[in-house]
Design an enzyme around this catalytic site. Structure first.
Site, PDB file in Angstrom:
ATOM      1  CE1 TYR A   1      39.116  50.758  33.589  1.00  0.00           C
ATOM      2  CE2 TYR A   1      40.817  50.984  35.260  1.00  0.00           C
ATOM      3  CZ  TYR A   1      40.332  50.362  34.128  1.00  0.00           C
ATOM      4  OH  TYR A   1      41.039  49.337  33.542  1.00  0.00           O
TER       5      TYR A   1
ATOM      6  CG  ASP B   1      37.794  50.530  42.935  1.00  0.00           C
ATOM      7  OD1 ASP B   1      38.905  50.386  43.492  1.00  0.00           O
ATOM      8  OD2 ASP B   1      37.608  50.311  41.724  1.00  0.00           O
TER       9      ASP B   1
ATOM     10  CE  LYS C   1      45.865  51.751  39.549  1.00  0.00           C
ATOM     11  NZ  LYS C   1      44.517  52.100  39.212  1.00  0.00           N
TER      12      LYS C   1
HETATM   13  C1  LIG Z   1      43.599  51.068  38.482  1.00  0.00           C
HETATM   14  C2  LIG Z   1      42.246  50.883  39.035  1.00  0.00           C
HETATM   15  C3  LIG Z   1      41.616  49.633  39.012  1.00  0.00           C
HETATM   16  C4  LIG Z   1      42.186  48.455  38.284  1.00  0.00           C
HETATM   17  O1  LIG Z   1      43.381  48.017  38.829  1.00  0.00           O
HETATM   18  P1  LIG Z   1      44.363  47.132  37.899  1.00  0.00           P
HETATM   19  O2  LIG Z   1      45.451  46.746  38.837  1.00  0.00           O
HETATM   20  O3  LIG Z   1      44.781  48.034  36.801  1.00  0.00           O
HETATM   21  O4  LIG Z   1      43.581  45.982  37.407  1.00  0.00           O
HETATM   22  C5  LIG Z   1      40.408  49.496  39.669  1.00  0.00           C
HETATM   23  N1  LIG Z   1      39.849  50.540  40.305  1.00  0.00           N
HETATM   24  C6  LIG Z   1      40.415  51.745  40.340  1.00  0.00           C
HETATM   25  C7  LIG Z   1      39.757  52.844  41.095  1.00  0.00           C
HETATM   26  C8  LIG Z   1      41.628  51.967  39.691  1.00  0.00           C
HETATM   27  O5  LIG Z   1      42.167  53.192  39.685  1.00  0.00           O
END
Ligand SMILES: *Cc1c(COP(=O)(O)O)cnc(C)c1O
Length: 431
Positions: free
Chosen positions: A143, A236, A264
């Site tokens: 994701y 990511d 985050k």
């Molecule tokens: C949560 C998440 C995102 C998206 O971040 P948001 O702040 O919710 O837009 C992207 N990549 C990973 C791996 C995530 O866990």
């Protein structure tokens, strides 16, 4: 355990907010029942509007690595807010946070944005600009936020171009997204041979299909393939960044990405994202270069203050030892307990990230986790909630352990798991 107030808030919310929530998984659709409306949180606990308190393993989906309502972060936010909420001009705090992020991670340059989604979207644009190529490889079950081009998983096998998971994603957008199974280097090489690929973007530990670890040598193999075919490697690190280690997955696995995205944790609970990497690539970003990317509230002074306080607390390496040990104890305990109940279970864990998959023996790809018994997870989730433990409301999310959890909290959680499984057994739910 009363939850009348949560129920009535949810009814009212649904009249005005789609599904009653501002992010889908919060609605408890995957586990049934009524979502809890949280009024406050402190340490490893959250409290709902009906006054029930829970040991929390959601941790706001990752940011709360120090636990909820950390004193230093809260004080930093209050102090910053007293000077004004936003200026739309450079601030000292941005420089301090950029300094910390580059020191922790080893990336050369960083640009602040407002969410993980925005970080990914911007990093992909930059990768395309740098390589002058359009195709992007992503991995099944990973994701990357709700970026259009990332709302794609496998169509019919790894060698076909993507098909969107969401209505509203244009065919042309989806067509530039190639999907490979996680932990399968052969599939990546086949795609790179066939197409001219701008970048491969990966969660170095997949933390959005439960927890799935990269096989030994997989990330290094990906690095080598990207080099061989002239594609960029994008990690990511929105979850793994500042959580697996100070330098995130790049440090933990000793594999260097060309670009990395963060979110985050770097906001300490405020809405923050960032992307960064090698100087040569980052210098393409406006106003230095031709890749446009901007944000009215980017580098917001209150959010920067939270991020600085968070990273200052993480400078103390004890945090990683502690959360890693607790994560290990939690996983080991859950393995023992589920075994005693004769359940087939796979508990994946790395550092402070863990996941219990019911009904499967191993989980190293999307194809394998898809076979998990989501019905049993839902029942386990509900029973754990009754026992005062707040797990993620989906089989395919992580358990996040924080520095505010203690061994006593882990023990209490394991006792709750024993009680929950005992009740499920009595109800005949464990076949
Ligand atoms: C949560 C998440 C995102 C998206 O971040 P948001 O702040 O919710 O837009 C992207 N990549 C990973 C791996 C995530 O866990």
């Amino acid at each position: 355990m009363a939850n009348e107030k949560s129920k009535s808030l949810f009814e009212k919310a649904q009249l005005m907010i789609p599904g009653g929530v501002n992010s889908p998984v919060r609605a408890f659709k995957a586990v049934g029942g009524n979502p809890l409306f949280i009024s406050k949180a402190s340490g490893c606990r959250v409290e709902d509007v009906d006054g029930n308190s829970y040991i929390d393993y959601v941790g706001s989906w990752g940011p709360m690595v120090l636990g909820h309502n950390n004193d230093a972060i809260r004080e930093a936010v209050i102090k910053a807010a007293q000077n004004g909420l936003s200026f739309g001009a450079p601030t000292e705090a941005e420089v301090l946070l950029a300094d910390k992020i580059t020191q922790f991670t080893g990336i050369d340059m960083v640009r602040m944005v407002n969410s993980g989604t925005e970080a990914v979207m911007s990093a992909l644009r930059l990768a395309r600009a740098y390589t002058k190529r359009d195709k992007i490889i992503k991995f099944e079950g990973n994701y990357h936020g709700h970026v259009d081009s990332m709302l794609v998983k496998a169509g019919s096998g790894a060698l076909t171009t993507g098909q969107a998971d969401s209505l509203g994603v244009g065919m042309n957008v989806a067509a530039d997204t190639l999907v490979a199974p996680y932990n399968d280097l052969g599939a990546v090489e086949a795609l790179m041979q066939k197409y001219s690929v701008a970048c491969a973007i990966i969660e170095p530990v997949a933390a959005n299909m439960g927890i799935v670890l990269p096989d030994e040598g997989y990330l290094a193999g990906l690095r080598a393939l990207c080099d061989k075919y002239g594609a960029l490697l994008v990690f990511d690190e929105v979850i793994t960044g500042f959580r697996l280690a100070k330098g995130g997955a790049q440090e933990y696995f000793n594999v260097k990405a060309d670009l990395a995205t963060y979110g985050k944790i770097i906001g300490g609970g405020m809405p923050v994202g960032a992307y960064g990497g090698k100087r040569e690539i980052m210098e393409l970003i406006s106003p230095l270069g031709p890749v446009y990317q901007a944000g009215t509230l980017s580098g917001n002074p209150v959010a920067m203050a939270a991020g600085i306080a968070q990273l200052e607390a993480l400078e103390n390496g004890d945090v990683y030892n502690s959360i890693g040990q607790l994560g290990g104890a939690l996983a080991e305990g859950l393995r023992e307990i589920t075994k005693k109940f004769g359940l087939e279970v796979c508990v994946n864990q790395i550092g402070s990230l863990a996941c219990v998959f019911f009904g499967i023996e191993s989980a190293n790809s999307y194809a394998s986790v898809k076979l998990a018994d989501t019905g049993l997870y839902a029942q386990f989730f509900s029973k754990m909630l009754q026992e005062g433990v707040y797990l993620a409301p989906s089989q395919f999310e992580a358990m996040f352990v924080s520095f505010a959890h203690s061994q006593d909290d882990i023990d209490a959680t394991l006792q709750a798991a024993r009680n929950a499984l005992k009740k499920l057994k009595e109800e005949g739910a464990l076949q």
